[in-house]
Design an enzyme around this catalytic site. Sequence first.
Site, PDB file in Angstrom:
ATOM      1  N   CYS A 194      -8.454  -3.280 -12.270  1.00 44.14           N
ATOM      2  CA  CYS A 194      -8.015  -2.131 -11.476  1.00 44.14           C
ATOM      3  C   CYS A 194      -6.808  -2.493 -10.621  1.00 44.14           C
ATOM      4  CB  CYS A 194      -9.150  -1.579 -10.636  1.00 44.14           C
ATOM      5  SG  CYS A 194      -9.718  -2.723  -9.378  1.00 44.14           S
TER       6      CYS A 194
ATOM      7  N   HIS B  91       0.808  -1.215   0.000  1.00 43.79           N
ATOM      8  CA  HIS B  91       0.000   0.000   0.000  1.00 43.79           C
ATOM      9  C   HIS B  91       0.841   1.264   0.000  1.00 43.79           C
ATOM     10  CE1 HIS B  91      -3.794  -2.232   0.398  1.00 43.79           C
ATOM     11  NE2 HIS B  91      -4.256  -1.144  -0.187  1.00 43.79           N
TER      12      HIS B  91
HETATM   13  C1  PEP Z   1      -6.518  -5.336  -6.166  1.00 36.78           C
HETATM   14  O1  PEP Z   1      -6.575  -6.155  -5.273  1.00 36.78           O
HETATM   15  O2  PEP Z   1      -6.068  -5.576  -7.294  1.00 36.78           O
HETATM   16  C2  PEP Z   1      -6.981  -3.952  -5.925  1.00 36.78           C
HETATM   17  C3  PEP Z   1      -7.084  -3.063  -6.880  1.00 36.78           C
HETATM   18  O3  PEP Z   1      -7.250  -3.637  -4.626  1.00 36.78           O
HETATM   19  P1  PEP Z   1      -6.192  -3.111  -3.571  1.00 36.78           P
HETATM   20  O4  PEP Z   1      -6.666  -1.788  -3.131  1.00 36.78           O
HETATM   21  O5  PEP Z   1      -6.276  -4.143  -2.516  1.00 36.78           O
HETATM   22  O6  PEP Z   1      -4.888  -3.060  -4.261  1.00 36.78           O
END
Ligand code: PEP
Length: 835
Positions: free
Chosen positions: A792, A422
């Site tokens: 995404c 993150h």
């Molecule tokens: C993902 O898991 O690909 C996604 C876009 O969500 P996160 O915010 O967990 O990265």
Amino acid sequence: MGLAEMTALGLPVPPGFIMTTDVCSVYYDEGRNLPTEVEFVLREEIEWLERETGRSLGKADNPLLVSVRSGSPTSMPGMLDTVLNLGMNESVASGLADTPAGSAFAWDAYCRFIQMFGEVVLALDPEPFQRARKSWGVAAPEVAIAMRQVFEEQAGQDFPEDPWRQLIAAAGAVLDSWQSRRAALYRSIHGVPDRPGTAVTVQMMVFGNAGPDSATGVAFTRDPITGVKEPYGEYIPNAQGDEIVSGVQTPLPIRSSGAGNSLQETMPEVFGQLLSAFETLEGHKGAMQDIEFTVERGKLWLLQTRSGATSTEASLRIAADMVAEGLLDRHQAVRRLDPGLLGRLLHPSVRADLPREILTRGLPASPGAAAGRVALTSAEAEELAAQGEPVVLVLPETHPRDVHGVHAASAVLTARGGATSHAALVARGAGRPCVVGAGDVDVDLEAGCFRVVGISVQRGSYITVDGSSGEVSLGNLELERPQLGGSFATVLGWADDIRQLRVRANTTSPNDVDAARTMGAEAIGLFRTEFSFLEREALSIMRQILFADDAEQRRNAVSALLPLQRRTYADLFMRARGLPVTIRLLDLPLSEFLPKSAAEMSAAAKSARIRTRDAKAKAAALSDTNSTLGHRGCRLAISQPDLYAVQVRAILAEAEVAGVKPQILVPMIASAREFEVVRDAVAGTAAKLAEETGSPPHYSLGAMIELPRAVMQAGRIAETAEFFSFGTNNLTQTVFGVGRDDAAAFLERYRNAGLFAGDPYETLDTDGVGALLRLAVERGKAVRKDLEIGVCGEHGGDPDSIRFLNDIGLDYISCSPYRIPAARLAAAQAAMELG
Ligand code: PEP
Ligand code: MG
């Protein structure tokens, strides 16, 4: 480019012939021996060359001298060997000395050959040769004798005066160099295959050192740094090619700079011929060329040309100009650009010519460079930034709650975590350079410093983080701002016309939307709402909600969240200015909201009006062992329905005000039933709003497909879901069973052992995760033909993954704002590849 190709274009190329790579295979099959059949062919070719040039190998009057070079199908600059001036011996040198070439030239060529033959063919030490030449001065017969002596002492054999023996040995040495350590290493680093090996080119020598009307040089058809269409390059008068390549002499410019020493001024006719060769070559190749040339007594010869390496700025400009000049069409221009390089263009970079003291290296997780003072906590970063100081936030690892620190900082460095942790996502979204997983960084909060193998860096001191290369340097290095020229927009505009995939942006805060628009996002493909719940005030309310003792207290706290949530979406819709927006419902493990320190715990207990002991008990019940697989995503819709309800209410109410139809995305869906529960809850909130306002809110509801079970159930989920968004970050995590923040610890070993081609969090694992995506597309579209499907996960911004995502028929890709230009280009290339 092949000699034959240049010759066919009517360019002045010294005549020669090529022994193909088959010879290389035979040579190695025969235990590094040239079989007699090959020698026979070589003889025939030499006879042909002698006829062609009217010169003879080994003849004292009018001798043929040749170069013996390698020719690999993939260019391996400087890795393979070359022997020049082959055919020189004492009698040839004396013969040449009596011609207009002159004695100095003749003996110099002989001396050079003795040394080069010794170095390349027998791996002799160059040092004693250089000493011999220095102590004797200008090349003359005595120097050649000394050089031969050095050869014989080192080699323990006579110098081969017979040109035929020289040729066989030199060809063998060029073939041997294919398996030299440096060549093998280069191949393994650059993925060049071992087979078919190298060809051997034998070509008549031309001499740039044959007098004042001779020269050697390297030229580019356009400026490789700016891309401007003007000849660029350097030459050295009266010198041989290796002198310019090795940089032992300072060369002069080919184009006039007014100093009177350029090729344009000293040899205007040759310069004119060079320009017309530029036109021919560019016209034929449709690419900027990097050319090696020699002028022998006023005659221009081209020795080599290849498509030249340029800066990213230059490659964009050249592509745009070449289309305008009619050398390329738009498709060709778009096809040849490297999307991987585009990202760098958008960010400041460390000035390449500056010396730097590199402290450590980690994974380049968010491109660009920034310098600032070291802060060791998010709070410190905010404080320093509030004083107007640039800050580099250095942490062991980041948590979603560090978002404030990341936003306050100019750059981020972490010891642990991967490129999709993150920290990296937030940094990328905010355009902050970020280096993660720098394993040797050891943060010592108590001592107020971090250490890297013995070097200690105090908080407050300057470091520079380069998120494009992964390098972290000591000090405040000077940075260069990117210059985005008009060609950037022009070429990307062509890419937009070609691509089929729509390109959207992932954002973590309304502030990111501006960058997303500038980078060309067509929509906000993912608005991560987690961070709006972590803002200082919201976080305190969240703790009141989670710690509330009775229903009323909880209700009040939930209501207090509504205006904060509304403010976020009001800001989001305002900045999006009508761009479609996909908003993901809260997807953060509840444990992330819990107080971490004792002080925080008692403050939270106080504001929830409960005893600290009780707060601790409640916190224990909400904590996860593995938060990424814990109490998060749509599970909250079932366990904390009021939380999702307040969020949905805020979204719908603000969408109504802004007059837009939001796409609401439900995370961590595992089953159709789960999705139906959320659908009903959202519908309930919408109905209440409709009652209050008199107009039913518009929205669409989609499922995030990021668990393998959701893939298998995609058909059933599509019965209710109006769109799918693939969360390939989580899907990679759940398919491999490898945590995205933990992969860095062993990934490198896996890569070295050939178990992973690369980082599956960076480039989509098409065989596993990709196969599941394909399956979900099939199952989803079988049930709902017009189901909109996108990605995404961060793979949406990775050029190598985009090809696959295009091929399985997705509608869009969504990625961090600064990755959008590369994604636009890669999507266009993918569309062309698929035809
Ligand atoms: C993902 O898991 O690909 C996604 C876009 O969500 P996160 O915010 O967990 O990265
Ligand atoms: Mg996810």
